[in-house]
Design an enzyme around this catalytic site. Structure first.
Site, PDB file in Angstrom:
ATOM      1  N   ASP A 142       0.817  -1.221   0.000  1.00  0.00           N
ATOM      2  CA  ASP A 142       0.000   0.000   0.000  1.00  0.00           C
ATOM      3  C   ASP A 142       0.844   1.263   0.000  1.00  0.00           C
ATOM      4  O   ASP A 142       2.066   1.219   0.179  1.00  0.00           O
ATOM      5  CB  ASP A 142      -0.960  -0.014   1.197  1.00  0.00           C
ATOM      6  CG  ASP A 142      -0.324  -0.592   2.459  1.00  0.00           C
ATOM      7  OD1 ASP A 142       0.906  -0.539   2.584  1.00  0.00           O
ATOM      8  OD2 ASP A 142      -1.060  -1.099   3.321  1.00  0.00           O
TER       9      ASP A 142
ATOM     10  N   ASP B 122      -7.791  -2.648  14.112  1.00  0.00           N
ATOM     11  CA  ASP B 122      -9.168  -2.930  13.684  1.00  0.00           C
ATOM     12  C   ASP B 122      -9.252  -4.167  12.778  1.00  0.00           C
ATOM     13  O   ASP B 122     -10.284  -4.436  12.182  1.00  0.00           O
ATOM     14  CB  ASP B 122      -9.778  -1.705  12.978  1.00  0.00           C
ATOM     15  CG  ASP B 122      -8.991  -1.291  11.726  1.00  0.00           C
ATOM     16  OD1 ASP B 122      -8.028  -1.998  11.343  1.00  0.00           O
ATOM     17  OD2 ASP B 122      -9.343  -0.246  11.126  1.00  0.00           O
TER      18      ASP B 122
ATOM     19  N   HIS C  13      -7.414  -4.668  10.016  1.00  0.00           N
ATOM     20  CA  HIS C  13      -7.113  -4.487   8.583  1.00  0.00           C
ATOM     21  C   HIS C  13      -5.826  -5.207   8.185  1.00  0.00           C
ATOM     22  O   HIS C  13      -4.914  -5.364   8.987  1.00  0.00           O
ATOM     23  CB  HIS C  13      -7.096  -3.002   8.186  1.00  0.00           C
ATOM     24  CG  HIS C  13      -5.957  -2.187   8.710  1.00  0.00           C
ATOM     25  ND1 HIS C  13      -6.124  -0.935   9.262  1.00  0.00           N
ATOM     26  CD2 HIS C  13      -4.611  -2.413   8.750  1.00  0.00           C
ATOM     27  CE1 HIS C  13      -4.947  -0.447   9.610  1.00  0.00           C
ATOM     28  NE2 HIS C  13      -4.013  -1.320   9.314  1.00  0.00           N
TER      29      HIS C  13
ATOM     30  N   GLU D 294      -9.729  -1.892   5.181  1.00  0.00           N
ATOM     31  CA  GLU D 294     -10.365  -1.594   6.458  1.00  0.00           C
ATOM     32  C   GLU D 294     -11.614  -2.466   6.643  1.00  0.00           C
ATOM     33  O   GLU D 294     -12.100  -3.063   5.673  1.00  0.00           O
ATOM     34  CB  GLU D 294     -10.750  -0.103   6.499  1.00  0.00           C
ATOM     35  CG  GLU D 294      -9.552   0.848   6.445  1.00  0.00           C
ATOM     36  CD  GLU D 294      -8.772   0.927   7.776  1.00  0.00           C
ATOM     37  OE1 GLU D 294      -8.759  -0.062   8.536  1.00  0.00           O
ATOM     38  OE2 GLU D 294      -8.160   1.974   8.025  1.00  0.00           O
TER      39      GLU D 294
HETATM   40  C1  F6R Z   1       1.262  -1.385   6.055  1.00  0.00           C
HETATM   41  C2  F6R Z   1       0.077  -2.223   6.202  1.00  0.00           C
HETATM   42  C3  F6R Z   1      -0.767  -2.137   7.429  1.00  0.00           C
HETATM   43  C4  F6R Z   1       0.027  -2.332   8.708  1.00  0.00           C
HETATM   44  C5  F6R Z   1      -0.878  -2.187   9.922  1.00  0.00           C
HETATM   45  C6  F6R Z   1      -0.116  -2.358  11.208  1.00  0.00           C
HETATM   46  O1  F6R Z   1       1.899  -1.658   4.807  1.00  0.00           O
HETATM   47  O2  F6R Z   1      -0.224  -2.953   5.320  1.00  0.00           O
HETATM   48  O3  F6R Z   1      -1.763  -3.129   7.348  1.00  0.00           O
HETATM   49  O4  F6R Z   1       0.632  -3.587   8.684  1.00  0.00           O
HETATM   50  O5  F6R Z   1      -1.494  -0.943   9.898  1.00  0.00           O
HETATM   51  O6  F6R Z   1       0.758  -1.289  11.371  1.00  0.00           O
HETATM   52  P1  F6R Z   1       1.887  -1.307  12.489  1.00  0.00           P
HETATM   53  O7  F6R Z   1       2.833  -2.369  12.117  1.00  0.00           O
HETATM   54  O8  F6R Z   1       2.525   0.058  12.389  1.00  0.00           O
HETATM   55  O9  F6R Z   1       1.204  -1.566  13.773  1.00  0.00           O
END
Ligand code: F6R
Length: 256
Positions: free
Chosen positions: A63, A132, A134, A139
């Site tokens: 992403d 959440d 995701h 989301e």
């Molecule tokens: C980022 C991604 C997100 C993160 C998620 C957790 O490329 O795909 O799904 O893996 O938001 O983020 P952290 O690791 O910062 O807790």
């Protein structure tokens, strides 16, 4: 699904790095799907230390924020070069990260999907998980068969990521993300989660019903999905004793 629980983040990271290292040694032309955020940082440090050969590896990131130029300090482009790519011998032409400044986003997303297909599909996709549930930036309520597209972040994710931007008001609201359908086509999935704040999302993903309200729950439908967790992230799993027992009693031929 395989649920690997280690006492510490460092231990879970080493297991994950070993899985990726073993794939890269078996297949020097591996196609890796990569993630950003806090979670994979220790993994990338470990992979750098392993001095693997990245010269023929192809990568696709999950992403990117819409509207951030590549050179922005919080773009995932900057993140990936700072934390991994500039430390290994990956070929620039083999690195793919969604372009947050694409003018025609649907066209860009269709091309990204095509590039993944042209590369022969993703061999192993690294995932983190949002509080959440995701994965990528799919989301809650994202279609479970979605493809790469633009998504709007939830207030929860904006609040979670405000630590990187110095305030929620600076976090972009929109992102380009691989879809859940795109992620599910990777031949292996490796989801990492550390810390107690991920415990609920992890428990719902692993032991809850499959549903778009926790996008990571879709991993239950994947034939080769692994979770690498530290104890706090595993703390709400009802069957953690079983998962630990399975991992400790793996036959030799099943070990990475
Ligand atoms: C980022 C991604 C997100 C993160 C998620 C957790 O490329 O795909 O799904 O893996 O938001 O983020 P952290 O690791 O910062 O807790």
């Amino acid at each position: 699904m395989e649920i690997i629980i280690q006492p510490t983040q460092a231990g879970a990271t080493i297991v994950a790095a070993r899985i990726i290292g073993s794939l890269m040694r078996k297949n020097p032309r591996a196609v890796l799907g990569l993630a950003t955020g806090s979670t994979p940082l220790s993994l990338y440090r470990e992979l750098i230390a392993m001095k693997l050969n990245w010269s023929q590896v192809t990568t696709f990131n999950l992403d990117e924020y819409v509207g951030l130029p590549r050179e922005h300090e919080q773009s995932y482009h900057t993140f990936m070069w700072d934390n991994l790519f500039k430390h290994v011998n990956v070929a620039k032409k083999n690195v793919h990260i969604p372009d947050g400044s694409a003018r025609d986003i649907p066209k860009f997303c269709a091309k990204y999907e095509q590039q993944i297909r042209d590369a022969g599909g993703i061999d192993l996709q690294v995932l983190g998980i949002g509080t959440d549930g995701h994965i990528g930036f799919n989301e809650p309520t994202s279609s479970l068969v979605s493809r790469t597209r633009i998504k709007t972040l939830t207030r929860q994710t904006i609040a979670d990521n405000s630590r990187f931007f110095g305030g929620a008001h600076k976090v972009p609201h929109h992102v380009i993300t691989m879809g859940i359908g795109t992620i599910m086509e990777a031949r292996q999935l490796l989801l990492l989660a550390f810390g107690e704040k991920k415990a609920r999302a992890v428990a719902e993903a692993v032991e809850g019903p499959i549903g778009a309200i926790n996008p990571a729950s879709m991993l239950q439908m994947h034939p080769a999905a692994r979770f690498c967790l530290d104890d706090p992230a595993a703390s709400q799993l009802r069957h953690s004793d079983y998962y630990r027992w399975v991992y400790e009693n793996k036959p030799d031929w099943q070990k990475v």
